[in-house]
Design an enzyme around this catalytic site. Structure first.
Site, PDB file in Angstrom:
ATOM      1  N   CYS A   1       0.854  -1.169   0.000  1.00  0.00           N
ATOM      2  CA  CYS A   1       0.000   0.000   0.000  1.00  0.00           C
ATOM      3  C   CYS A   1       0.899   1.231   0.000  1.00  0.00           C
ATOM      4  CB  CYS A   1      -0.859  -0.018   1.239  1.00  0.00           C
ATOM      5  SG  CYS A   1      -1.651  -1.605   1.484  1.00  0.00           S
TER       6      CYS A   1
ATOM      7  N   ARG B   1       1.074   1.944  -5.995  1.00  0.00           N
ATOM      8  CA  ARG B   1       1.330   0.891  -5.010  1.00  0.00           C
ATOM      9  C   ARG B   1       0.073   0.109  -4.644  1.00  0.00           C
ATOM     10  NH1 ARG B   1       6.232   1.794  -2.416  1.00  0.00           N
ATOM     11  NH2 ARG B   1       5.583   0.494  -0.682  1.00  0.00           N
TER      12      ARG B   1
ATOM     13  N   TRP C   1      -3.820  -1.822  -1.217  1.00  0.00           N
ATOM     14  CA  TRP C   1      -3.873  -3.029  -2.054  1.00  0.00           C
ATOM     15  C   TRP C   1      -4.157  -4.161  -1.085  1.00  0.00           C
ATOM     16  CZ3 TRP C   1      -1.138  -7.665  -2.544  1.00  0.00           C
ATOM     17  CH2 TRP C   1      -1.358  -8.366  -3.733  1.00  0.00           C
TER      18      TRP C   1
ATOM     19  N   ASN D   1       1.510  -0.400   5.797  1.00  0.00           N
ATOM     20  CA  ASN D   1       1.849  -1.094   4.547  1.00  0.00           C
ATOM     21  C   ASN D   1       2.608  -2.348   4.955  1.00  0.00           C
ATOM     22  OD1 ASN D   1       4.572  -0.361   2.247  1.00  0.00           O
ATOM     23  ND2 ASN D   1       2.992  -1.890   2.068  1.00  0.00           N
ATOM     24  N   GLY D   2       2.188  -3.520   4.463  1.00  0.00           N
ATOM     25  CA  GLY D   2       2.894  -4.747   4.829  1.00  0.00           C
ATOM     26  C   GLY D   2       1.938  -5.795   5.350  1.00  0.00           C
TER      27      GLY D   2
ATOM     28  N   GLU E   1       7.610 -12.205 -21.762  1.00  0.00           N
ATOM     29  CA  GLU E   1       7.309 -10.831 -21.354  1.00  0.00           C
ATOM     30  C   GLU E   1       6.121 -10.282 -22.162  1.00  0.00           C
ATOM     31  OE1 GLU E   1       7.912  -9.053 -18.943  1.00  0.00           O
ATOM     32  OE2 GLU E   1       7.565  -7.007 -19.597  1.00  0.00           O
TER      33      GLU E   1
ATOM     34  N   LYS F   1       2.664  -8.972 -20.541  1.00  0.00           N
ATOM     35  CA  LYS F   1       2.096  -7.638 -20.792  1.00  0.00           C
ATOM     36  C   LYS F   1       0.630  -7.771 -21.201  1.00  0.00           C
ATOM     37  CE  LYS F   1       4.303  -5.784 -19.234  1.00  0.00           C
ATOM     38  NZ  LYS F   1       5.476  -5.875 -18.494  1.00  0.00           N
TER      39      LYS F   1
ATOM     40  N   GLU G   1      -1.589  -8.894 -18.228  1.00  0.00           N
ATOM     41  CA  GLU G   1      -1.673  -7.877 -17.174  1.00  0.00           C
ATOM     42  C   GLU G   1      -2.688  -6.784 -17.497  1.00  0.00           C
ATOM     43  OE1 GLU G   1       2.461  -6.872 -14.926  1.00  0.00           O
ATOM     44  OE2 GLU G   1       2.542  -6.674 -17.088  1.00  0.00           O
TER      45      GLU G   1
ATOM     46  N   HIS H   1       4.602 -30.510 -27.858  1.00  0.00           N
ATOM     47  CA  HIS H   1       4.501 -31.313 -26.634  1.00  0.00           C
ATOM     48  C   HIS H   1       3.287 -30.907 -25.808  1.00  0.00           C
ATOM     49  CE1 HIS H   1       8.282 -33.178 -27.515  1.00  0.00           C
ATOM     50  NE2 HIS H   1       8.852 -31.994 -27.640  1.00  0.00           N
TER      51      HIS H   1
ATOM     52  N   LYS I   1       2.068  -1.925  -8.450  1.00  0.00           N
ATOM     53  CA  LYS I   1       3.391  -1.804  -9.056  1.00  0.00           C
ATOM     54  C   LYS I   1       4.486  -2.299  -8.138  1.00  0.00           C
ATOM     55  CE  LYS I   1       6.091   0.565 -12.154  1.00  0.00           C
ATOM     56  NZ  LYS I   1       5.979  -0.516 -13.116  1.00  0.00           N
TER      57      LYS I   1
HETATM   58  C1  G6P Z   1       4.965  -6.237  -9.711  1.00  0.00           C
HETATM   59  C2  G6P Z   1       4.850  -5.333 -10.908  1.00  0.00           C
HETATM   60  C3  G6P Z   1       5.678  -5.878 -12.045  1.00  0.00           C
HETATM   61  C4  G6P Z   1       7.113  -6.085 -11.604  1.00  0.00           C
HETATM   62  C5  G6P Z   1       7.201  -6.963 -10.361  1.00  0.00           C
HETATM   63  C6  G6P Z   1       8.603  -6.960  -9.778  1.00  0.00           C
HETATM   64  O1  G6P Z   1       4.354  -7.454  -9.988  1.00  0.00           O
HETATM   65  O2  G6P Z   1       3.502  -5.199 -11.298  1.00  0.00           O
HETATM   66  O3  G6P Z   1       5.647  -4.960 -13.131  1.00  0.00           O
HETATM   67  O4  G6P Z   1       7.840  -6.669 -12.638  1.00  0.00           O
HETATM   68  O5  G6P Z   1       6.333  -6.457  -9.345  1.00  0.00           O
HETATM   69  O6  G6P Z   1       8.907  -5.666  -9.340  1.00  0.00           O
HETATM   70  P1  G6P Z   1      10.361  -5.062  -9.212  1.00  0.00           P
HETATM   71  O7  G6P Z   1      10.135  -3.678  -8.696  1.00  0.00           O
HETATM   72  O8  G6P Z   1      11.084  -5.924  -8.207  1.00  0.00           O
HETATM   73  O9  G6P Z   1      11.000  -5.104 -10.538  1.00  0.00           O
END
Ligand code: G6P
Length: 615
Positions: free
Chosen positions: A2, A27, A75, A100-101, A487, A491, A494, A510, A610
């Site tokens: 958060c 966050r 969050w 937060n935590g 990746e 994307k 997500e 397979h 994030k």
């Molecule tokens: C979250 C974000 C991702 C990110 C991951 C790792 O899941 O939504 O975009 O890749 O955390 O975060 P970091 O800050 O350690 O790269």
């Protein structure tokens, strides 16, 4: 994960808190709240489910003012997103607290506090802390002492900020496992003091910060800041000036932060490379003063990371194994931290993280210290972050603040940084200067070729229309572009909520081939490398089952568009070392435009955040 913010000033702090929350929304954004100490000496709270805007609307409908206040954007971990579970949480109308935590022993504490007569109104672990702080306060009549006593009872990870109407002149806060930064007003804001999860939240007020360390407890009040370590000893945490500017987080004319960040990549990659390479070699000192002692001794590498950063690690394995001829393993940090890895002498642990605060990655770095690694290194985008402060070697990516939850420029700048690390390791392992010079030349050219690749956007937007009504998509790659495909799939899922999977193209038969039909678009990344002919055979297998192919290919691979196959040619031949960075761009744009067509919340996709500062 958060976001928290608090302020003490001689003016109403509500606008400071709301602006701070907007800047912390990356966050978490499922509910938000604010608590203020009013002129009447009461604690007034406003909370709302949804984003910070909903909270701002609630405050407009029912205004509240105060010279001291705390706020939170959530969050959810314990308890559904709802107004009832939104922070701040209160105890008996006296204390308001944001957190937060995760408090791991919250159940036991809750039972204890209930038995002592405290009434709970939410399902959160945070409310336990509010009541515990209140209980401790009643023993000492001293909020700071009460905070020390409270945190000594907590297991888990937390950043906490609290206010108490019985002690109107200070906010108290504590840090263990989650970041806390204290801000000191300057110029027009001189005499004001702030606390937040990160510096971005406070940049409109100040650029002067102190960073709490693990176990620290602190107070901020009109007379200033006092910080104490875990043992209760007064400590000095140095004042640092942030280099970020407040408008680094403005969206400008772009429809979304994600689009802005995609288009910033030539600049961001260029900045990440700048000053780290000369015309023909990588400068080892870029990794910090200890690099010259540590890097020549590296005999192997373990990489840990999460999410997109993990994909960067999978690509880095090619730089380190094929380029430097050193053994390299890559693992998600949440798995690594609970294994007992075998660490051979001379192994370097690399933690990759955009934020530098991801709980599992940070825990992995700390765990590594017990395991006999040669040293730890981090590739990170946030200079003041925990990872940067704790790793032996650091190479900062210079992406600038990344706001879109789906990571874009942070990823490609990580790749740029990792390619440099690969070259330094290769040099120590015997790579000739002329070969290094050629690689440096190719890497230095990446910003230019990324710029040209961004010009393919109109064609990718056309493709996106074909995906918008699909439920699934398959991404294929081989070698270093397999993680690029991973990746791309990440994307898409997500931000567009389309189910997407990536496969190493050789694995197609397979299992996943069974899924291929006209409703399953298949996206293939096809650089011109030694695996091209094998990839072509794999793609024939898709066509033969009626699957529609979307191929992103090198100009001289011989791919042509025909019924059932759409081809997007890269602007020029892409060298192997450049390929992961450059082929990522069309996949980012594809996910972006599919999401826009589907009308999802691109920058703040549902259920995600994030910065993941909880396990
Ligand atoms: C979250 C974000 C991702 C990110 C991951 C790792 O899941 O939504 O975009 O890749 O955390 O975060 P970091 O800050 O350690 O790269």
């Amino acid at each position: 994960m958060c976001g928290i913010v608090g302020a003490v000033a001689d003016r109403d702090v509500t606008p400071i808190l709301i602006e701070g929350l907007r800047r912390l929304e990356y966050r978490g954004y499922d509910s938000a709240g604010i608590a203020l100490l009013t002129a009447a000496g009461t604690v007034e709270r406003r909370r709302a489910q949804g984003k910070v805007q909903q909270l701002a609307d609630a405050i407009e409908a029912s205004p509240v003012q105060g010279l001291r206040g705390i706020a939170h954007t959530r969050w959810a971990t314990h308890g559904v997103p709802s107004e009832r579970n939104a922070h701040p949480h209160m105890s008996e109308g006296q204390i308001a607290l944001v957190h937060n935590g995760i408090i791991e022993n919250h159940e036991r504490l809750r039972a204890e506090l209930k038995a002592a007569g405290y009434v709970f109104t939410s399902e959160t672990d945070t409310e336990v802390v509010a009541h515990l702080l209140n209980q401790c306060f009643k023993r000492s009549n001293d909020l700071l002492k009460a905070m020390h006593e409270t945190v000594s009872r907590l297991h888990g990870a937390y950043a906490i900020v609290a206010l108490d109407r019985r002690e109107p002149d200070r906010l108290v806060c504590a840090r263990a496992g989650c970041p806390v930064v204290l801000g000191e007003g300057e110029g027009e804001t001189k005499g004001e003091f702030y606390v937040a999860s990160d510096v971005q939240a406070l940049l409109p007020q100040t650029r002067q910060f102190r960073f709490l360390e693990e176990g620290d407890v602190a107070e901020i009040g009109p007379r200033g800041i006092a910080i104490f370590d875990a043992k209760g000893q007064a400590v000095d945490r140095p004042l640092r000036e942030s280099e970020l500017s407040a408008d680094a987080v403005e969206r400008g004319d772009y429809a979304h932060y994600m689009l802005k960040e995609i288009f910033e990549q030539p600049r961001a990659i260029g900045d990440t490379l700048a000053e780290r390479i000369t015309g023909n070699r990588v400068l080892e000192a870029s990794f910090g003063p200890r690099a010259k002692d540590i890097l020549p001794k590296v005999r192997g590498v373990h990489i840990v990371a999460c999410g997109t950063s993990y994909h960067a690690g999978l690509i880095a394995r090619y730089y380190i194994e094929q380029g430097a001829r050193l053994p390299c393993t890559v693992e998600v940090a949440s798995e690594f931290r609970y294994r007992r890895p075998v660490v051979l002498p001379g192994t370097l642990l690399i933690a990759i993280s955009q934020s530098g605060e991801t709980a599992d990655t940070l825990a992995a770095l700390r765990y590594a210290r017990e395991l006999g690694y040669l040293a730890t290194a981090t590739i990170c985008n946030v200079p003041e972050s925990s990872l940067v402060r704790e790793a032996d070697l650091v190479l900062m990516t210079r992406a600038g603040p990344e706001i879109g939850v789906a990571s874009t420029k942070a990823f490609t700048t990580q790749l740029a940084a990792l390619s440099l690390l690969g070259l330094v390791l290769a040099r120590h392992n015997g790579m000739e200067a002329a070969i290094e010079a050629e690689f440096v030349r190719q890497i230095a050219h990446v910003p230019e070729v990324v710029e040209k690749t961004l010009a393919l956007e109109p064609k990718i937007r056309e493709w996106a229309a074909h995906f918008a009504n699909k439920h699934h998509a398959l991404f294929l790659g081989r070698g270093p572009t397999f993680p690029v495909a991973m990746e791309g799939a990440l994307k898409l899922k997500e931000i567009s909520y389309i189910h997407a999977e990536a496969y190493a193209a050789g694995e197609l038969k397979h299992g996943p081939l069974a899924l291929v039909d006209e409703d399953m678009p298949v996206i293939a990344v096809a650089p011109n490398n030694a695996l091209l002919e094998k990839l072509k055979s794999n793609l024939q297998e898709v066509r033969a089952r009626g699957g529609k192919l979307y191929v992103i290919a090198d100009p001289n691979t011989g791919f042509v568009s025909e019924p059932g196959t759409e081809v997007l040619l890269m602007p020029e031949h892409i060298e192997a070392v450049q390929a992961p960075l450059v082929y990522t761009i069309p996949l980012q744009l594809l996910a972006y435009h599919v999401a826009v067509i589907r009308g999802t919340d691109v920058d703040q996709p549902r259920n995600l955040a994030k910065s993941v500062t909880v396990e």
